[in-house]
Design a protein around this motif. Structure first.
Motif, short mmCIF file in Angstrom:
data_model
loop_
_atom_site.label_atom_id
_atom_site.label_comp_id
_atom_site.label_asym_id
_atom_site.label_seq_id
_atom_site.Cartn_x
_atom_site.Cartn_y
_atom_site.Cartn_z
N ASP A 100 -19.25 -19.60 1.77
CA ASP A 100 -18.94 -20.64 2.74
C ASP A 100 -18.35 -19.99 3.99
OD1 ASP A 100 -16.45 -21.60 0.31
OD2 ASP A 100 -16.53 -19.83 1.56
N GLU A 101 -18.11 -20.78 5.00
CA GLU A 101 -17.68 -20.25 6.30
C GLU A 101 -16.31 -19.58 6.19
OE1 GLU A 101 -16.94 -21.85 10.89
OE2 GLU A 101 -17.63 -23.22 9.31
N PHE A 102 -16.16 -18.45 6.88
CA PHE A 102 -14.93 -17.68 6.83
C PHE A 102 -13.81 -18.36 7.62
CE2 PHE A 102 -12.03 -14.68 8.85
CZ PHE A 102 -11.53 -14.00 7.74
N CYS A 103 -12.60 -18.24 7.12
CA CYS A 103 -11.40 -18.50 7.90
C CYS A 103 -10.28 -17.66 7.31
CB CYS A 103 -11.03 -19.99 7.93
SG CYS A 103 -10.34 -20.63 6.38
N PHE A 104 -9.24 -17.42 8.09
CA PHE A 104 -8.07 -16.73 7.58
C PHE A 104 -7.25 -17.67 6.71
CE2 PHE A 104 -8.82 -14.08 11.43
CZ PHE A 104 -8.96 -12.85 10.79
N ASP A 105 -6.44 -17.09 5.83
CA ASP A 105 -5.67 -17.93 4.92
C ASP A 105 -4.68 -18.83 5.65
OD1 ASP A 105 -3.71 -16.07 5.61
OD2 ASP A 105 -3.45 -15.27 3.58
N ASN A 106 -4.21 -18.42 6.84
CA ASN A 106 -3.22 -19.24 7.55
C ASN A 106 -3.83 -20.49 8.18
OD1 ASN A 106 -4.60 -18.17 9.74
ND2 ASN A 106 -2.79 -17.31 10.74
N VAL A 146 0.83 -1.20 0.00
CA VAL A 146 0.00 0.00 0.00
C VAL A 146 0.87 1.25 0.00
CG1 VAL A 146 -1.71 1.32 1.31
CG2 VAL A 146 -1.94 -1.15 1.11
N GLY A 147 1.99 1.19 0.71
CA GLY A 147 2.89 2.34 0.78
C GLY A 147 3.62 2.38 2.10
N GLU A 148 4.32 3.47 2.34
CA GLU A 148 5.06 3.64 3.58
C GLU A 148 4.11 3.80 4.76
OE1 GLU A 148 7.85 6.81 3.31
OE2 GLU A 148 9.02 5.86 1.72
N GLN A 149 4.66 3.53 5.97
CA GLN A 149 3.85 3.64 7.19
C GLN A 149 4.54 4.57 8.19
OE1 GLN A 149 5.14 -0.18 7.20
NE2 GLN A 149 4.26 -0.08 5.15
N PHE A 150 3.72 5.27 8.95
CA PHE A 150 4.25 6.05 10.06
C PHE A 150 4.85 5.08 11.07
CE2 PHE A 150 3.80 8.28 14.16
CZ PHE A 150 4.42 9.48 13.84
N LEU A 198 -14.02 -9.22 1.10
CA LEU A 198 -13.17 -8.22 1.74
C LEU A 198 -13.88 -7.55 2.91
CD1 LEU A 198 -11.59 -6.58 -1.44
CD2 LEU A 198 -10.43 -8.01 0.26
N VAL A 199 -15.20 -7.39 2.81
CA VAL A 199 -15.97 -6.84 3.93
C VAL A 199 -15.91 -7.79 5.11
CG1 VAL A 199 -18.25 -6.05 4.71
CG2 VAL A 199 -17.52 -5.60 2.35
N VAL A 200 -16.10 -9.08 4.84
CA VAL A 200 -16.03 -10.08 5.91
C VAL A 200 -14.65 -10.09 6.54
CG1 VAL A 200 -16.23 -12.53 6.46
CG2 VAL A 200 -17.86 -11.48 4.88
N LEU A 201 -13.60 -10.05 5.71
CA LEU A 201 -12.24 -9.98 6.23
C LEU A 201 -12.06 -8.74 7.10
CD1 LEU A 201 -9.29 -11.03 6.28
CD2 LEU A 201 -8.89 -9.68 4.21
N GLY A 202 -12.59 -7.61 6.66
CA GLY A 202 -12.49 -6.38 7.43
C GLY A 202 -13.20 -6.45 8.77
N ASP A 247 -3.15 -7.10 -2.16
CA ASP A 247 -2.50 -6.45 -1.02
C ASP A 247 -2.79 -7.15 0.30
OD1 ASP A 247 -1.55 -4.60 -2.81
OD2 ASP A 247 -3.02 -3.05 -2.33
N VAL A 248 -3.98 -7.71 0.46
CA VAL A 248 -4.33 -8.37 1.72
C VAL A 248 -3.56 -9.68 1.91
CG1 VAL A 248 -6.62 -7.33 1.96
CG2 VAL A 248 -6.36 -9.44 0.65
N GLY A 249 -2.79 -10.07 0.92
CA GLY A 249 -1.93 -11.24 1.07
C GLY A 249 -0.85 -11.03 2.12
N GLU A 250 -0.61 -9.78 2.51
CA GLU A 250 0.36 -9.49 3.57
C GLU A 250 -0.22 -9.72 4.97
OE1 GLU A 250 3.08 -6.10 3.23
OE2 GLU A 250 1.97 -5.50 1.42
#
Length: 432
Positions: free
Chosen positions: A209-215, A89-93, A138-142, A380-383
């Motif tokens: 289907d039911e949500f889970c994180f990629d890990n 996304v870019g640099e971070q504070f 992406l809404v569910v992930l958020g 980007d959400v792959g991070e």
């Protein structure tokens, strides 16, 4: 494709969940004073104000920016100020300096939240210009991301408040635990025979289907040797015995790195334990309290958990052993919505393994690493998870400040082995 009826129903469910989670984050702040919002006692914690802004940043950056017609950012610098770690996304504070952001003000951050929430609701109601199926995962992930930050908001605030000699209370609504002086269930071992079991989940987007994180994916087979686990969590009383018998002075109990950290940090008890008038007390989100001996010990590092297990002639469970046990039991416990904000004693016996969920995150002996065939999310959400798979350990089960709808048997939390400010505790295991 979802059929029309199912699609409409699922949109309504996700919209309702989004709105509910956004409101809960703000309710968690209702008892705070303006001076509380910018506290940051160490780099690993974040100010409350930053959590409020970052969770809005997530929806603005990954959804509104991509799907809102004629998108205009709320503030052109917020993408930089409230980016956590997304290099794509870019640099971070700088993370350790988040407490220096006196501006935007708390008032402005709440306006930012309101703006993002309203625009998200409008987008969901507009069906996102025909790109709904692309947007909804992406809404569910958020939503799940914000639930993670609700827990972090409370754990960070607890650590930040603890630096104050006044030991302020976050909540004054604590209902006295009627079992705080009751006898805890006796410890016993429950045995599991060798078997080939299924670990993890098929990657779900929370829409079809039911949500889970990629890990947590991919689902795969794992062979377990015979093992036994404790029927309940280790208590404060049991950990106090470890302290009194010199557990923090016996190098042979400790991993080399753990011993070095213990000596450097001068650990002699779990985080938040202290003595007052010669008696042990502990700091809670309800303020300082006499140490409840029958409650699960919490705020211990992986190193302390491992040393205690070694002292007991046992070990920590692997994450696969933990999931094998938990997957056959119902998901119940004193989660965030109970209002306890503290783990509770197990005073009623059961033939099942107890206190699996909603008490403390339970350290496992498993390094946080990818499952066979793991692939991070695209874009980007792959991070989100994959790039942290080094030098950390997996914890399971959720805590008393986790939302119940956010936790499942396959959920993999992860922290560095010296971390103590999370609600992390101990369950013992051993080989058969």
């Amino acid at each position: 494709m979802l059929d029309k009826v199912k699609s409409e129903t699922r949109i309504e469910e996700i919209t309702k969940q989004f709105n509910s989670v956004r409101k809960l984050t703000e309710r968690l702040c209702q008892e705070l004073e303006i001076e509380d919002y910018n506290l940051q006692a160490m780099a690993e914690t974040s100010p409350i104000k930053w959590h409020l802004a970052h969770t809005s940043w997530f929806f603005e950056t990954f959804i509104l920016k991509c799907f809102e017609p004629d998108f205009v950012p709320y503030h052109p610098e917020f993408e930089y100020l409230f980016n956590s770690y997304y290099n794509s996304v870019g640099e971070q504070f700088l993370r350790p300096n988040r407490h220096l952001l006196s501006r935007p003000t708390v008032t402005e951050v709440f306006k930012y939240r309101e703006n993002v929430t309203n625009r998200m609701m409008a987008l969901l109601e507009s069906k996102a210009s025909g790109r709904l199926l692309e947007m909804l995962p992406l809404v569910v992930l958020g939503v799940h991301h914000e639930q993670q930050h609700q827990e972090l908001l409370l754990t960070d605030l607890k650590y930040n408040f603890y630096q104050n000699p006044l030991l302020p209370s976050y909540s004054h609504k604590h209902v006295q635990n009627k079992s705080s002086h009751s006898k805890v269930v006796a410890h016993k071992w429950l045995e599991y025979q060798p078997e080939l079991c299924v670990i993890g989940k098929k990657l779900g987007d929370g829409v079809k289907d039911e949500f889970c994180f990629d890990n947590e994916s991919p689902q795969h087979q794992h062979y377990l040797q015979g093992f036994a686990v404790s029927n309940r969590l280790v208590t404060n009383a049991e950990y106090l015995e470890f302290i009194e018998q010199g557990g923090y002075e016996q190098a042979e109990l400790w991993l080399s790195d753990g011993w070095a950290v213990k000596c450097q940090e001068k650990w002699n008890a779990p985080l938040y334990w202290f003595k007052r008038d010669g008696a042990w007390h502990y700091y809670t989100l309800h303020g300082p309290q006499p140490l409840a001996l029958n409650e699960p010990v919490t705020h211990v590092s992986y190193y302390e958990a491992d040393a205690f297990a070694t002292w007991k002639g046992a070990r920590l469970p692997t994450e696969q052993e933990w999931e094998r046990v938990a997957s056959s039991q119902s998901l119940k416990g004193p989660f965030l919505q109970s209002g306890n904000l503290n783990p509770s004693a197990q005073t009623q016996s059961s033939d099942e393994v107890m206190q699996l969920y909603g008490q403390v995150w339970q350290w496992t002996s498993s390094s946080y690493s990818p499952y066979p065939g793991y692939q991070p999310l695209a874009g980007d959400v792959g991070e989100y998870n994959g790039k942290f798979m080094a030098n950390q350990y997996v914890l399971r089960g959720g805590s008393c400040v986790s939302s119940q709808e956010h936790i499942r048997a396959s959920y993999r939390n992860f922290f560095y082995p010296d971390a103590r400010w999370q609600f992390s505790g101990i369950r013992l295991a051993k080989d058969l």
